[in-house]
Design a protein around this motif. Structure first.
Motif, short mmCIF file in Angstrom:
data_model
loop_
_atom_site.label_atom_id
_atom_site.label_comp_id
_atom_site.label_asym_id
_atom_site.label_seq_id
_atom_site.Cartn_x
_atom_site.Cartn_y
_atom_site.Cartn_z
N GLN A 132 23.22 55.70 45.25
CA GLN A 132 23.83 55.14 44.05
C GLN A 132 24.86 54.09 44.45
OE1 GLN A 132 26.54 57.60 41.64
NE2 GLN A 132 25.61 56.77 39.80
N ARG A 133 24.88 52.98 43.71
CA ARG A 133 25.84 51.90 43.96
C ARG A 133 26.53 51.54 42.65
NH1 ARG A 133 20.95 51.18 45.73
NH2 ARG A 133 20.45 50.88 47.95
N PHE A 134 27.72 50.95 42.75
CA PHE A 134 28.45 50.47 41.58
C PHE A 134 28.68 48.97 41.71
CE2 PHE A 134 29.59 54.92 42.15
CZ PHE A 134 29.29 55.44 40.90
N TYR A 135 28.60 48.27 40.58
CA TYR A 135 28.77 46.82 40.54
C TYR A 135 29.84 46.46 39.52
CZ TYR A 135 24.55 46.18 43.33
OH TYR A 135 23.63 46.20 44.35
N LEU A 136 30.58 45.39 39.83
CA LEU A 136 31.65 44.92 38.95
C LEU A 136 31.38 43.46 38.59
CD1 LEU A 136 34.39 46.05 37.83
CD2 LEU A 136 35.50 44.62 39.56
N LEU A 137 31.45 43.18 37.30
CA LEU A 137 31.34 41.82 36.81
C LEU A 137 32.69 41.44 36.20
CD1 LEU A 137 29.69 39.28 36.13
CD2 LEU A 137 29.06 40.38 33.96
N GLU A 138 33.39 40.53 36.89
CA GLU A 138 34.70 40.12 36.41
C GLU A 138 34.59 39.10 35.28
OE1 GLU A 138 37.80 39.33 39.29
OE2 GLU A 138 36.54 40.14 40.90
N LYS A 139 35.64 39.03 34.49
CA LYS A 139 35.71 38.09 33.37
C LYS A 139 35.49 36.66 33.89
CE LYS A 139 39.01 36.45 29.89
NZ LYS A 139 40.40 36.56 29.37
N ASP A 140 34.69 35.91 33.13
CA ASP A 140 34.38 34.50 33.42
C ASP A 140 33.46 34.32 34.63
OD1 ASP A 140 36.03 33.73 31.29
OD2 ASP A 140 37.79 33.60 32.60
N GLU A 141 32.92 35.43 35.18
CA GLU A 141 31.92 35.34 36.24
C GLU A 141 30.55 35.65 35.66
OE1 GLU A 141 32.46 34.28 39.26
OE2 GLU A 141 34.63 34.11 38.96
N SER A 142 29.49 35.25 36.36
CA SER A 142 28.13 35.42 35.83
C SER A 142 27.29 36.43 36.61
CB SER A 142 27.40 34.07 35.81
OG SER A 142 27.33 33.52 37.13
N ILE A 143 27.72 36.77 37.82
CA ILE A 143 26.93 37.67 38.66
C ILE A 143 27.81 38.83 39.13
CG2 ILE A 143 25.57 37.91 40.78
CD1 ILE A 143 24.89 34.96 40.56
N PRO A 144 27.38 40.07 38.91
CA PRO A 144 28.14 41.22 39.40
C PRO A 144 28.06 41.32 40.92
CG PRO A 144 26.54 41.86 37.71
CD PRO A 144 26.19 40.48 38.16
N TYR A 145 29.07 41.90 41.52
CA TYR A 145 29.04 42.16 42.97
C TYR A 145 29.19 43.66 43.21
CZ TYR A 145 34.17 42.13 42.44
OH TYR A 145 35.46 42.37 42.04
N GLU A 146 28.61 44.09 44.32
CA GLU A 146 28.61 45.53 44.63
C GLU A 146 29.98 45.97 45.13
OE1 GLU A 146 26.33 48.77 47.54
OE2 GLU A 146 25.44 46.77 47.22
N LEU A 147 30.41 47.10 44.61
CA LEU A 147 31.61 47.76 45.13
C LEU A 147 31.16 48.60 46.32
CD1 LEU A 147 33.20 48.82 41.72
CD2 LEU A 147 33.88 46.90 43.17
N GLY A 148 31.51 48.16 47.51
CA GLY A 148 30.90 48.71 48.72
C GLY A 148 31.50 50.01 49.21
#
Length: 417
Positions: A132-148
């Motif tokens: 299982q992985r978690f991803y965060l999409l910050e405000k004004d960004e278009s692509i989520p990144y993985e919380l490693g």
């Protein structure tokens, strides 16, 4: 009884092939049109790559995947959105850990499950066959990144595992950038584990909001009931009661049950973890008669009172509001007490009787392996039939007594599911 159980299992299997669970929802297609209708909602252990959709319950099924849809949701339950993201490939299975860091990643187009939305960030999860992985999409960004987060072996020589909790640094940086979070909240993040609850708490701090529970269904349900316990003692080995002419009577006695169910997903209610407590009674008698002219016979009698504790896994193969059909099973722990444990030898020629009490020692604890099948009506009334494979209640090397049980019962279910 065996034919009854077999009939229930065959009926359940037939029902399960035709069963679906269409719930209200919507799909956003590649043209960004929102199609409202019904989605076949399942207990997905992994993020699904395909869903079945109907515009109405009588319409035909349409399949939607990452190739022809942007997002979809089961109303009030789950939301998924399509993104192309980098997916870490490091293992979490201890037997497959890398030596040193494994920074390998693969770009994949997947449906991410929305866990939380807010003014500053959106949190997603993605689970495949690795982890299982978690991803965060910050405000004004278009692509989520993985919380490693990564677990690896320090070296081949040292049997030492190292954990790199990159997500703590990542979320900490976002808190600093937005100037949010108290000292206590930041400390809570620093000592957290890579799990859904602590990460959701951290993202709630980032979004300056309180987590709200939206699931109206209770994850726990209680039950109580009664039924009939049918048991028989089987004698094997070096004992007269194991001879071909011996007879062992079937005991028919009442039983009482109580316990609770824990639902893997209360919104669906298919997979259930059950803890059951049962009170069982039995009156047993075995007889062996010698042929004429001696007309000698021997009996062994005992009464058994058992407290049975059984953790089970229950699965509703057919699962509607009005009717559910299930099978289940798990190990049984039996704590027994005995009375009237007597062996009697009677000789007609001498008109004499020899009585020996507690000649056979009976075990106060043993394991059994029961399984059950049944039906639930209107989420409240459960009828079931069960069978427990023969389990020994003696500890002799030369012979054994094995207890075999059947049961039928009715439970009343207490809960909101």
């Amino acid at each position: 009884m065996k034919l009854f159980l077999l009939g229930i299992l065959l009926s359940i299997s037939a029902l399960s092939f035709a069963q679906s669970n269409f719930q209200k929802g919507y799909v956003v297609n590649n043209e960004k049109d929102t199609l409202r209708g019904y989605i076949d909602y399942k207990e997905w252990d992994l993020n699904p790559g395909k869903i079945a959709f109907k515009t109405d319950l009588d319409a035909g099924i349409q399949d939607f995947t990452v190739k022809n849809s942007l997002a979809w949701a089961v109303t009030g339950l789950e939301i998924y959105q399509k993104y192309e993201v980098e997916v870490s490939m490091s293992q979490v299975d201890v037997s497959r850990l890398s030596v040193g860091r494994d920074n390998s990643k693969a770009k994949s187009v997947v449906f991410l499950k929305v866990l939380q939305t807010g003014k500053n960030a959106t949190l997603f999860s993605y689970t495949d066959g690795i982890k299982q992985r978690f991803y965060l999409l910050e405000k004004d960004e278009s692509i989520p990144y993985e919380l490693g987060s990564q677990l690896y072996m320090k070296s081949k020589e040292d049997n030492l595992m190292v954990t790199d909790n990159q997500y703590i640094r990542q979320l900490g940086l976002v808190m600093t950038k937005l100037n949010v979070g108290t000292e206590a909240e930041r400390h809570s993040l620093e000592i957290s584990n890579y799990g859904i609850k602590p990460i959701m708490n951290a993202v709630a701090v980032i979004n300056e909001q309180q987590l709200i529970k939206t699931n109206k269904n209770s994850a726990v349900r209680f039950f109580a009931g009664a039924g009939l316990n049918m048991s028989r003692a089987h004698y094997k080995g070096d004992t007269p009661f194991a001879l071909p002419g011996a007879e062992s009577k079937v005991s028919l006695m009442p039983l009482i049950t109580a316990g609770f169910d824990l639902f893997a997903n209360p919104a669906i209610g298919k997979l259930i973890y059950r803890a059951e407590l049962s009170l069982l009674m039995g009156k047993h008698e075995a007889t062996i008669r010698e042929p004429s002219p001696s007309k000698t016979y021997m009996t062994h009698t005992f009464n058994q009172f058992t407290i049975n504790i059984t953790p089970q896994i229950i699965y509703n193969f057919y699962n509607t509001n009005r009717l559910k059909a299930f099978v289940g099973g798990g190990p049984g722990l039996n704590f027994s007490g005995y009375s009237n444990n007597k062996t009697t030898l009677y000789s007609n020629s001498g008109n004499e009787t020899e009585l020996t009490s507690r000649k056979i020692d009976l075990e106060k604890f043993n394991f059994s392996f029961p399984f059950t099948a049944g039906l639930v009506f209107n989420k409240k009334v459960e009828i079931s039939a069960g069978y427990a494979f023969a389990s020994p209640i003696t500890n002799y090397s030369s012979f054994s007594i094995n207890m075999q049980r059947y049961r039928v019962g009715v439970n009343y279910l207490f809960g909101k599911l």
